[in-house]
Design a protein around this motif. Structure first.
Motif, PDB file in Angstrom:
ATOM      1  N   ALA A  69       0.832  -1.208   0.000  1.00 41.23           N
ATOM      2  CA  ALA A  69       0.000   0.000   0.000  1.00 41.23           C
ATOM      3  C   ALA A  69       0.864   1.255   0.000  1.00 41.23           C
ATOM      4  O   ALA A  69       0.566   2.248  -0.686  1.00 41.23           O
ATOM      5  N   ALA A  70       1.984   1.242   0.782  1.00 42.98           N
ATOM      6  CA  ALA A  70       2.880   2.399   0.815  1.00 42.98           C
ATOM      7  C   ALA A  70       3.521   2.648  -0.550  1.00 42.98           C
ATOM      8  O   ALA A  70       3.603   3.784  -1.024  1.00 42.98           O
ATOM      9  N   LEU A  71       3.986   1.545  -1.186  1.00 39.98           N
ATOM     10  CA  LEU A  71       4.601   1.697  -2.511  1.00 39.98           C
ATOM     11  C   LEU A  71       3.575   2.166  -3.540  1.00 39.98           C
ATOM     12  O   LEU A  71       3.875   3.009  -4.391  1.00 39.98           O
ATOM     13  N   LEU A  72       2.357   1.619  -3.461  1.00 43.95           N
ATOM     14  CA  LEU A  72       1.311   2.015  -4.397  1.00 43.95           C
ATOM     15  C   LEU A  72       0.949   3.497  -4.225  1.00 43.95           C
ATOM     16  O   LEU A  72       0.782   4.224  -5.218  1.00 43.95           O
ATOM     17  N   HIS A  73       0.855   3.924  -2.980  1.00 43.79           N
ATOM     18  CA  HIS A  73       0.524   5.334  -2.719  1.00 43.79           C
ATOM     19  C   HIS A  73       1.605   6.266  -3.278  1.00 43.79           C
ATOM     20  O   HIS A  73       1.288   7.283  -3.909  1.00 43.79           O
ATOM     21  N   ALA A  74       2.900   5.917  -3.053  1.00 45.95           N
ATOM     22  CA  ALA A  74       3.994   6.753  -3.566  1.00 45.95           C
ATOM     23  C   ALA A  74       3.967   6.803  -5.097  1.00 45.95           C
ATOM     24  O   ALA A  74       4.163   7.861  -5.700  1.00 45.95           O
ATOM     25  N   TRP A  75       3.682   5.646  -5.731  1.00 40.44           N
ATOM     26  CA  TRP A  75       3.636   5.611  -7.209  1.00 40.44           C
ATOM     27  C   TRP A  75       2.474   6.437  -7.737  1.00 40.44           C
ATOM     28  O   TRP A  75       2.618   7.200  -8.698  1.00 40.44           O
TER      29      TRP A  75
END
Length: 471
Positions: free
Chosen positions: A119-125
């Motif tokens: 979720a953190a990586l998806l949010h940053a992307w």
């Protein structure tokens, strides 16, 4: 069928918690600090994940199916810090261990930890791509649900073949649909809260504007009243001025005409008296014109001050020559006292100091019918080694009619006297005190007034005791 009941029950619980959280925010946390609100919302998300597991569906003794991923999906869109998403995922995962330590609990904990990182990586992307809020929500719903299914199959607590064939075809569509429904409900809550905040802000703004309009109206009314009073004062001043100018002018014209007539019956004494009257009238007229010119220069900022050393001991003599005759004519005692501690000279504008004192003494004699007029020149030391804070004070004291307390401030304003009938009874332009106050400020000092109606007045001219170099 059991999956549908449990998932719908989970969704209903989450909606209820969201509604209660909205009420708590509105009535309990609306005035809290931003950090308190932030921490409270994170704890609420973690609690919702635990609550979903608590009311989940027990597929077997250790395996629990629920919608614990929905709070993480909401957090992916709601929070801007990726570390917060990792914290939420790990915390929900650890809360799975509260239902017993077994292979399924460990797998569920690891699953949520992985989903938190994802979720953190998806949010940053998504932030780098600048997707809109709706697009971010849809992508979070799809990606986290699909990853959740892959993690469950990978950890093998449930055989992959059984999971893909029997469970996932039911749970994945339900999870996707209910995640979307819950997100829409939360979005509606958010829009309603934003509307309430905007309404509250608009009410505050309208209240502030109404208060400002009320103050502006009051200021305008006060200004209009002041303008009306000023107009009235100037009208009275012009009427009085016409009388003050006409009187000496008529005297000059009439007596000059008498002198010009060749009348042998007039004695030299009569002619001398006529000349004295013409002289006195001319001096009065010059005084009035000088007052008007001085007031105009002060208001235009063009009045010049020429400072030099003034002999203090000469002041009483000059004033005595000017007012002794007036004191004798009114049968008024005129006393003067000089402080022995005074220096020999004062660095100031001598002509302006004498002009102020003449104005003050002239008023004192004008409004004193009997008794005494005093001039007291004294030194006022403030007990400080710095001589710049010491003053020479000229007190003009009379036993005249006095000035009511409510009118003491007004008499220093141009064109105004304590009473409109004052100028009709005693004469004068009403400019003397205004000019004296402005002159005292230009000299670096000020004028104080102490008075009581019927018991006389004290006008105190304070001038700084300073040397030429300091000035």
């Amino acid at each position: 069928m059991e999956f549908s009941k449990i998932f719908l029950g989970n969704t209903a619980l989450l909606v209820t918690v969201a509604y209660l959280a909205n009420l708590i925010y509105k009535y309990a946390l609306s005035r809290a600090s931003s950090s308190v609100k932030y921490v409270s919302s994170v704890l609420l998300i973690i609690f919702c994940g635990w609550l979903s597991m608590f009311f989940g569906y027990n597929l077997s003794e250790n395996v629990i199916f629920d919608l614990r991923i929905i709070p993480l999906i909401i957090a992916t869109v709601a929070y801007s810090e990726p570390l917060t998403l990792v914290l939420i995922g790990v915390s929900i995962g650890l809360s799975r261990l509260l239902f017993g330590m077994n292979e399924a609990a460990i797998a569920g904990c690891l699953n949520l930890c992985i989903l938190g990182v994802a979720a953190a990586l998806l949010h940053a992307w998504m932030n780098r791509r600048s997707f809109g809020l709706i697009t971010q929500g849809l992508m979070a719903i799809v990606v986290i649900n699909v990853l959740n299914c892959l993690d469950i199959a990978f950890f093998g607590v449930i055989p992959a073949k059984q999971y893909f064939a029997e469970i996932m075809p039911v749970t994945l569509p339900l999870s996707l649909m209910l995640s979307l429904v819950f997100s829409l409900i939360l979005r509606d809550f958010q829009l309603e809260r934003n509307r309430m905040v905007q309404i509250k802000h608009s009410n505050v703004l309208l209240s502030t504007q109404a208060e400002e309009l009320h103050k502006a109206k009051a200021n305008l009314e006060e200004r209009a009243q002041e303008l009306a009073q000023s107009s009235q004062y100037k009208t009275e001043f012009l009427a009085n001025m016409s009388h003050e100018l006409r009187t000496p002018l008529n005297s000059i014209i009439n007596f000059a005409q008498l002198i010009s007539e060749d009348d042998e019956d007039r004695s030299r004494e009569e002619l001398a008296e006529y000349g004295s009257i013409i002289f006195q009238s001319g001096r009065e007229l010059l005084t009035i014109i000088n007052d008007i010119l001085d007031l105009t220069k002060v208001e235009a900022g063009q009045l010049e001050i020429f400072k030099e050393h003034m002999n203090i001991s000469e002041i009483p003599q000059l004033l005595a020559m000017h007012f002794e005759h007036e004191a004798e004519r009114g049968n008024i005692a005129f006393d003067m006292r000089v402080d022995e501690r005074l220096p020999l000279t004062l660095y100031t504008d001598p002509s302006r100091v004498q002009q102020i004192l003449r104005n003050l003494l002239s008023n004192a004699f004008k409004f004193t019918h009997e008794g005494t007029v005093k001039l007291d020149i004294r030194l006022e030391l403030l007990g400080n080694a710095n001589a710049k804070e010491d003053w020479i004070v000229f007190d003009v004291i009379d036993s005249g009619i006095g000035i009511p307390r409510e009118k003491q401030e007004r008499i220093f304003e141009a064109f105004k006297q304590a009473d409109g009938s004052i100028n009709r009874r005693y004469g004068g332009t009403g400019l003397g005190l205004s000019i004296s106050r402005d002159l005292s400020r230009l000299l670096g000092g000020y004028i104080e007034l102490e008075s009581e109606e019927g018991r006389g007045s004290r006008f105190s001219l304070h001038l700084p005791l300073q040397q030429e170099a300091e000035a």
